[in-house]
Structure formats: C-alpha cells, structure tokens
Design an enzyme around this catalytic site. Structure first.
Site, PDB file in Angstrom:
ATOM      1  N   HIS A 186      -3.390  -2.927  -8.448  1.00  0.00           N
ATOM      2  CA  HIS A 186      -4.606  -3.574  -7.947  1.00  0.00           C
ATOM      3  C   HIS A 186      -5.674  -3.628  -9.029  1.00  0.00           C
ATOM      4  O   HIS A 186      -6.454  -4.576  -9.112  1.00  0.00           O
ATOM      5  CB  HIS A 186      -5.102  -2.796  -6.722  1.00  0.00           C
ATOM      6  CG  HIS A 186      -6.121  -3.532  -5.919  1.00  0.00           C
ATOM      7  ND1 HIS A 186      -6.729  -2.994  -4.805  1.00  0.00           N
ATOM      8  CD2 HIS A 186      -6.660  -4.776  -6.051  1.00  0.00           C
ATOM      9  CE1 HIS A 186      -7.586  -3.863  -4.312  1.00  0.00           C
ATOM     10  NE2 HIS A 186      -7.564  -4.953  -5.042  1.00  0.00           N
ATOM     11  N   ASP A 232      -6.833   1.566  -8.164  1.00  0.00           N
ATOM     12  CA  ASP A 232      -5.486   1.944  -7.766  1.00  0.00           C
ATOM     13  C   ASP A 232      -4.411   1.094  -8.469  1.00  0.00           C
ATOM     14  O   ASP A 232      -4.692  -0.042  -8.823  1.00  0.00           O
ATOM     15  CB  ASP A 232      -5.328   1.862  -6.238  1.00  0.00           C
ATOM     16  CG  ASP A 232      -5.750   0.536  -5.646  1.00  0.00           C
ATOM     17  OD1 ASP A 232      -6.740  -0.052  -6.125  1.00  0.00           O
ATOM     18  OD2 ASP A 232      -5.108   0.074  -4.698  1.00  0.00           O
ATOM     19  N   GLU A 270       0.845  -1.193   0.000  1.00  0.00           N
ATOM     20  CA  GLU A 270       0.000   0.000   0.000  1.00  0.00           C
ATOM     21  C   GLU A 270       0.880   1.243   0.000  1.00  0.00           C
ATOM     22  O   GLU A 270       1.989   1.238   0.550  1.00  0.00           O
ATOM     23  CB  GLU A 270      -0.897   0.026   1.240  1.00  0.00           C
ATOM     24  CG  GLU A 270      -2.030  -0.975   1.232  1.00  0.00           C
ATOM     25  CD  GLU A 270      -3.242  -0.504   0.437  1.00  0.00           C
ATOM     26  OE1 GLU A 270      -3.183   0.620  -0.128  1.00  0.00           O
ATOM     27  OE2 GLU A 270      -4.236  -1.247   0.388  1.00  0.00           O
TER      28      GLU A 270
END
Length: 221
Positions: free
Chosen positions: A189, A199, A147
């Site tokens: 993603h 994303d 992330e």
C-alpha cells in the site's frame, strides 16, 4: 507534366483528401474513446445489474462475508478495467474489527480479501468489482487488495500460516489475470502514489513472501 494551375488544383485535391482522411481517423478515434467510456459508465445506468451468485468466491476455500456496497463500485473487471496489480495491506487491528469496518457504509474503504493470522481467508468483495482500498482511483480500478490481520509495528503479526495462505491467494490472482510474479505487480500500500499509508511496513518479509508466491504459482501451473 502539367502547368502551374493543374499543380495547384492537385495540391488542393490532396489537401481536401488529407482533411477527409484525417477527419475519418479522428472520428474512428473518438468513437473508440466513446465506446471505452460507455463501458466504464455502463454500471451507472438505472436498472443495470450483472448477475451475481450469492456467496460465490473467487478463491477456493475462502469464506464469503459481504462488504458494504458503499465501499465498492460495481464493475465487470477485467472486461472494463484491466487487473494488473495485487496490493498488500495490513489491517492495523484484529480480524473482526476489519470485517466490521468493511461492512460499515460510513467507513469509505474495503479490500477484496482479509487473511487472518491462522491462515484463514475471507473474501468481502468480488474481484470483478472495484474495491475502495488503495486511496487512488486508478489503482483501485486495476488492482485486487489483500488485507492481513495485524499491526505494521508488530513482527509477530505475520505468521507462517498467514504468509503461506496469502502467497497462495496472490499466486492464484496473478495466474488468473496473467500477471508476472514480481514487485512491479505485487506491491505494498505504501507504494501507491498519493497515499499516506506505510503498510505492510518494515516487518513484512518481501523476499520470503515473493518466494512463496513464485513457488505457489509454479505448483498451480
């Protein structure tokens, strides 16, 4: 030369032999499948616990903050699941809110790492475990999720420090599992089948990022 009866007996013997050989091959194949399935089910057995070193990280310099056990599955990767993907995410929020979400048992998702705007790296799930980050079981089992603090619609989220730190992390993961540094093995993603996420979004500079990953990979090699 034999008569017709001998030929038929020979055919019958060959037929029985083929059945035996075929049955043996099927048994071997079934045993292999069963062994593979047992390796995946091993963590579900009561009382089974692979030793863990508390606070240990897979990437040097990362800070350890544990995610909720509800947002991952214990495993023994890459022995039970081959790791052949790195998946790039964006948090759609700040660093602290992402940590809180991944520590929340009701959230249902967490990634292995979070990279902050300032380049700091936090590991929340060991790479040997399956993190619920991709929204696709098969991709979860075979990938490491990273992330990045920020928002897909905000280009300023993606700082120089973030790109460089994330590239070093991805290069280390690719090296550890023998992955090629290319867009087949380092994906967003949005590329995961069945996902509704976008994303890392249009402002993520893939050309720049992959160049940094290749440079970091060469430096490590």
């Amino acid at each position: 030369m034999g008569d017709g009866r001998t030929g038929k007996d020979g055919d019958r013997r060959l037929g029985r032999r083929a059945l035996i050989v075929g049955g043996a091959a099927a048994a071997v194949g079934t045993a292999a499948l069963a062994r593979d399935e047992l390796s995946h089910l091993w963590w579900r057995l009561p009382g089974v616990e692979k030793p863990r070193v508390e606070g240990a990280v897979d990437f040097r310099g990362a800070r350890w903050v544990a995610a909720s056990p509800a947002n991952l599955r214990r495993a023994d990767r890459p022995d039970d699941y081959v790791i052949d993907r790195v998946i790039i995410h964006v948090t759609q929020g700040g660093y602290r809110s992402a940590v809180r979400a991944f520590q929340n048992a009701g959230h249902g998702a967490a990634a292995h790492y979070i990279v902050r705007r300032d380049g700091g790296v936090t590991q929340m799930i060991r790479e040997l475990d399956v993190a619920f980050h991709a929204g696709n079981r098969a991709y979860n089992e075979r990938s490491v999720g990273i992330e990045h603090e920020g928002f897909v619609e905000d280009a300023s989220s993606f700082t120089d420090a973030m790109y460089e730190a994330s590239a070093r992390l991805t290069a280390a993961i690719c090296g550890r599992y023998g992955m090629a540094v290319d867009r087949e093995h380092v994906i967003g993603h949005v590329q995961v089948p069945g996902t509704d996420h976008t994303d890392p979004g249009p402002h993520w500079d893939w050309g720049r990022y992959m160049g940094l990953v290749r440079r970091a990979r060469t430096a490590r090699a």
